[in-house]
Each structure stands twice: as structure tokens, then as C-alpha cells.
Design an enzyme around this catalytic site. Sequence first.
Site, PDB file in Angstrom:
ATOM      1  N   LEU A 144       0.953  -1.104   0.070  1.00  0.00           N
ATOM      2  CA  LEU A 144      -0.029   0.086  -0.087  1.00  0.00           C
ATOM      3  C   LEU A 144       0.847   1.308  -0.042  1.00  0.00           C
ATOM      4  O   LEU A 144       1.978   1.267   0.431  1.00  0.00           O
ATOM      5  CB  LEU A 144      -0.933   0.086   1.190  1.00  0.00           C
ATOM      6  CG  LEU A 144      -2.116  -1.020   1.522  1.00  0.00           C
ATOM      7  CD1 LEU A 144      -2.717  -0.833   2.873  1.00  0.00           C
ATOM      8  CD2 LEU A 144      -3.055  -0.965   0.370  1.00  0.00           C
ATOM      9  N   ASP A 145       0.585   2.477  -0.483  1.00  0.00           N
ATOM     10  CA  ASP A 145       1.084   3.611  -0.457  1.00  0.00           C
ATOM     11  C   ASP A 145       1.337   3.894   0.837  1.00  0.00           C
ATOM     12  O   ASP A 145       0.556   3.518   1.816  1.00  0.00           O
ATOM     13  CB  ASP A 145       0.408   4.578  -1.262  1.00  0.00           C
ATOM     14  CG  ASP A 145       0.254   4.589  -2.791  1.00  0.00           C
ATOM     15  OD1 ASP A 145       0.823   3.697  -3.230  1.00  0.00           O
ATOM     16  OD2 ASP A 145      -0.632   5.346  -3.245  1.00  0.00           O
ATOM     17  N   LYS A 146       2.429   4.615   1.247  1.00  0.00           N
ATOM     18  CA  LYS A 146       2.751   4.905   2.498  1.00  0.00           C
ATOM     19  C   LYS A 146       1.720   5.720   3.336  1.00  0.00           C
ATOM     20  O   LYS A 146       1.369   5.332   4.303  1.00  0.00           O
ATOM     21  CB  LYS A 146       3.990   5.870   2.480  1.00  0.00           C
ATOM     22  CG  LYS A 146       4.468   6.552   3.932  1.00  0.00           C
ATOM     23  CD  LYS A 146       5.733   7.309   3.793  1.00  0.00           C
ATOM     24  CE  LYS A 146       5.892   8.058   5.344  1.00  0.00           C
ATOM     25  NZ  LYS A 146       7.140   9.002   5.016  1.00  0.00           N
TER      26      LYS A 146
END
Length: 240
Positions: free
Chosen positions: A54-56
Site C-alpha cells: 500500500l502507498d505510505k
Amino acid sequence: MQKLKPEIIFEDDAFVAVNKPSGLLSVPDREGTEISLKQLLQQQYGQIWTVHRLDKDTSGVIVFAKDEITHKFLSGLFEGREVEKYYTGLVHGVPSVESGSVDAAITEHPVKRGLMVTNKKGKPALTDFMLAESFGKFSLMRFRIHTGRTHQIRVHMKHIGHPIVCDPLYGNGEPVMLSSIKKKFNLSKKEEEEKPLFNRLALHAERLQFTDAKKQKNTIEAPLPKDMRALLQQLRKWKS
């Protein structure tokens, strides 16, 4: 090391599912200066395998494998689009249709590193969207992604003119202020300046559904984080 204890939603002997907080890297980045969820899990489990990421700044469900066989199996499910992936997000404005799909290929920006763009020459990317609730300036949306391109939902929402709230890459990145949703807003005497109601990417990976190697059907859900719930409460309260 950060004193972060990963919130385990589900685990068995093959894999572990975690509710990732916003602001935490899924896996170590090139610089290696920040702790990642994978490293925190390694402290707990020893060896662990990355299945997807997942994106940060996106919160929500992420799965890691506990052994190589599971890693291969789950990676295959993700690559073969056999995992149902559902997200919830807040976007700017109100889409003109209540539900639909964005079918637009995505590729890396030719110059800006880390930025993705829609381009016919890119990799196929398909996102279904549905309007869950409208607040005039903002809308709560549900998404299902059929592909797993980098920043997919963020790029596709920008593509249709409704970027994700507080997205610094594909939107204006500006925080949500109470003064922007409450008509007669006054700062309290104690405050010199207004504090943001919400100041991070408003995107949450809510649910994953897949059949594991033991032919068990798994539905793994992560409730909306507290900060997003609080923002929705305010939006509902001041909705004109």
C-alpha cells in the site's frame, strides 16, 4: 525503532493480515531511513514475505506471507487478479455519475520520478467507483480495483477530475479545515490559527477477499481509521 505495534487483523500459519496506519511504509524504500511495516513484522515473526503493498499514506488491509510457498501462491492470486480489493476514499467535488468505471492505462511520468500518469501506452488499469455519500465540496467514495498499478485510485480520480482529498501528488494536497465546511466559523480565543481537521491522504484499503491455498474463502476487513471517521462526522454535521 518506532514504538509501533502492528495491528494484526487476522493470521494463520500461512499469512498475516495487518491494518496498516497511514504514514507507515509497507516495505523498506531505497533510502532505508524510515522504519517499514515489514521490518516491524520481522521483529515479531522473523522472516516474512511481501505479497503486495500500500502507498505510505494509504491506511488499511495489507497481507504478508509467512513462508515461501504461501508467498508464491498469494502473489499469484494478486497477479492473476483473483483478489477482490475494496477501498474507501474522500474526493473533491461530486462525481457527475453515481457509479462507473475508469479504464485508463497508467505509466510512469516521463520526467518526474515517483509520479504516475494515464497514457495509452501504459499498463492496463481498471477502477470501479461508487458514490457513497455527498457533502457538496467532498464526496465519500467506494472503489474496487481490478488491477494493482502504483497510485491507481489516486491517478484515476485525478483523471476524472475528483482527486483524493489531501493528495499532494495528484490533488492540491491542502488539509481540510473546519472553516471550509462550517458556514459561520470563528476561531476560539485560545487559538491563534486554525488547526486542520484532516491532513493526510484520505484513502483506506477497506477489504480484501480471496480463496487461500486451503480453499478457504477469506474476507479481511479493516475499519475506517479514527481520523477519517472524525472527519466524516464533521462533514455530516455541517452538510448544508
